[in-house]
Design an enzyme around this catalytic site. Structure first.
Site, mmCIF file in Angstrom:
data_model
loop_
_atom_site.group_PDB
_atom_site.id
_atom_site.type_symbol
_atom_site.label_atom_id
_atom_site.label_comp_id
_atom_site.label_asym_id
_atom_site.label_seq_id
_atom_site.Cartn_x
_atom_site.Cartn_y
_atom_site.Cartn_z
ATOM 1 N N GLY A 195 15.652 -12.356 -8.854
ATOM 2 C CA GLY A 195 14.262 -12.803 -8.760
ATOM 3 C C GLY A 195 14.054 -14.305 -8.819
ATOM 4 N N ASP A 219 7.308 -10.785 -18.508
ATOM 5 C CA ASP A 219 6.414 -9.625 -18.553
ATOM 6 C C ASP A 219 6.460 -9.027 -19.966
ATOM 7 O OD1 ASP A 219 4.827 -7.477 -17.912
ATOM 8 O OD2 ASP A 219 6.331 -6.420 -16.765
ATOM 9 N N ASP A 245 10.378 -8.713 -6.490
ATOM 10 C CA ASP A 245 10.521 -7.551 -5.612
ATOM 11 C C ASP A 245 9.735 -6.348 -6.109
ATOM 12 O OD1 ASP A 245 12.348 -7.188 -7.898
ATOM 13 O OD2 ASP A 245 12.933 -5.359 -6.841
HETATM 14 P P1 IMP Z 1 10.417 -8.118 -18.708
HETATM 15 O O1 IMP Z 1 11.774 -7.790 -19.279
HETATM 16 O O2 IMP Z 1 9.463 -6.963 -18.817
HETATM 17 O O3 IMP Z 1 9.825 -9.408 -19.207
HETATM 18 O O4 IMP Z 1 10.575 -8.241 -17.160
HETATM 19 C C1 IMP Z 1 11.307 -9.200 -16.597
HETATM 20 C C2 IMP Z 1 11.795 -8.782 -15.244
HETATM 21 O O5 IMP Z 1 11.060 -7.660 -14.714
HETATM 22 C C3 IMP Z 1 11.572 -9.914 -14.289
HETATM 23 O O6 IMP Z 1 12.704 -10.748 -14.244
HETATM 24 C C4 IMP Z 1 11.304 -9.200 -12.989
HETATM 25 O O7 IMP Z 1 12.512 -8.965 -12.307
HETATM 26 C C5 IMP Z 1 10.697 -7.874 -13.374
HETATM 27 N N1 IMP Z 1 9.211 -7.884 -13.282
HETATM 28 C C6 IMP Z 1 8.320 -7.930 -14.295
HETATM 29 N N2 IMP Z 1 7.053 -7.938 -13.830
HETATM 30 C C7 IMP Z 1 7.145 -7.894 -12.476
HETATM 31 C C8 IMP Z 1 6.171 -7.903 -11.416
HETATM 32 O O8 IMP Z 1 4.959 -7.966 -11.589
HETATM 33 N N3 IMP Z 1 6.682 -7.852 -10.152
HETATM 34 C C9 IMP Z 1 8.017 -7.807 -9.884
HETATM 35 N N4 IMP Z 1 8.963 -7.818 -10.846
HETATM 36 C C10 IMP Z 1 8.524 -7.857 -12.127
HETATM 37 MG MG MG Z 2 13.119 -7.500 -10.394
#
Ligand code: IMP
Ligand code: MG
Length: 186
Positions: free
Chosen positions: A43, A102, A159
């Site tokens: 990403g 996120d 993605d």
């Molecule tokens: P986290 O571990 O929930 O903070 O998510 C991190 C990873 O989830 C990011 O590096 C993204 O690859 C993916 N991600 C989180 N939110 C989104 C979104 O809205 N669109 C696409 N990928 C996301």
């Molecule tokens: Mg991703």
């Protein structure tokens, strides 16, 4: 592909203008230091390419690959490291670059692993996007491009089921596009 997007949230020019500002800050903060940028695949690809071209410092670039989504629009909660060897960052200042903060689980897991298994002099993070929400992991990023609402976005590296990474802007997918991608192939 662009027809699957219901709304452009952040235009390309806006992203580039913000990268100018973040790059300026990074240059100020790391001038004269031994910097290694660790990008989180896949990403952060667009972000790293556009950001580092604005950072005229001697630096090393490495990458790390993790997965937590497994094709959906919600984190599975489990962060899996896809490689056996970690970047060689002993004694270096490290800047982790990821696409989006996120739930925070991914960045927290990466920071924890690099801190415990390597010996970086310092560890900071940079994300293009930060969702406004209560995170599952108590973590924040040091450099943030944009704060956005809690909605699923694609483009500029991000993605949905490995697609839409090559859109040059950040957009919101139409619900029909998500439904179509998750329907079983006929
Ligand atoms: P986290 O571990 O929930 O903070 O998510 C991190 C990873 O989830 C990011 O590096 C993204 O690859 C993916 N991600 C989180 N939110 C989104 C979104 O809205 N669109 C696409 N990928 C996301
Ligand atoms: Mg991703």
């Amino acid at each position: 592909m662009q027809d699957d997007v219901s709304k452009i949230l952040i235009h390309t020019a806006t992203i580039h203008a913000r990268l100018d500002e973040i790059a300026h800050q990074i240059v100020e903060d790391y001038r004269g230091k031994e910097l290694t940028v660790v990008m989180v695949l896949n990403g952060a690809l667009m972000l790293v390419a556009d950001l580092l071209r604005r950072v005229p410092l001697p630096l090393k670039l490495d990458c790390i690959s993790v997965s937590s989504y497994h094709g959906g629009t919600q984190t599975s909660g489990q962060v899996v490291f896809d490689q056996h060897t970690l970047p060689d960052i002993d004694g270096r200042h490290v800047l982790i670059v990821d696409d989006i903060l996120d739930s925070g689980l991914t960045l927290a897991a990466i920071c924890e692993k690099l801190r415990t298994e390597c010996k970086p002099l310092s560890l900071k993070s940079c994300v293009l996007l930060r969702k406004k929400k209560t995170r599952l992991a108590a973590i924040d990023a040091d450099y943030v491009g944009f704060d956005i609402g809690d909605e699923f976005v694609v483009g500029y590296g991000l993605d949905y089921d490995e697609r839409y990474r090559n859109l040059p802007f950040i957009g919101v997918l139409r619900p029909e596009a998500i439904a179509a991608a998750s329907a079983p192939a006929s």
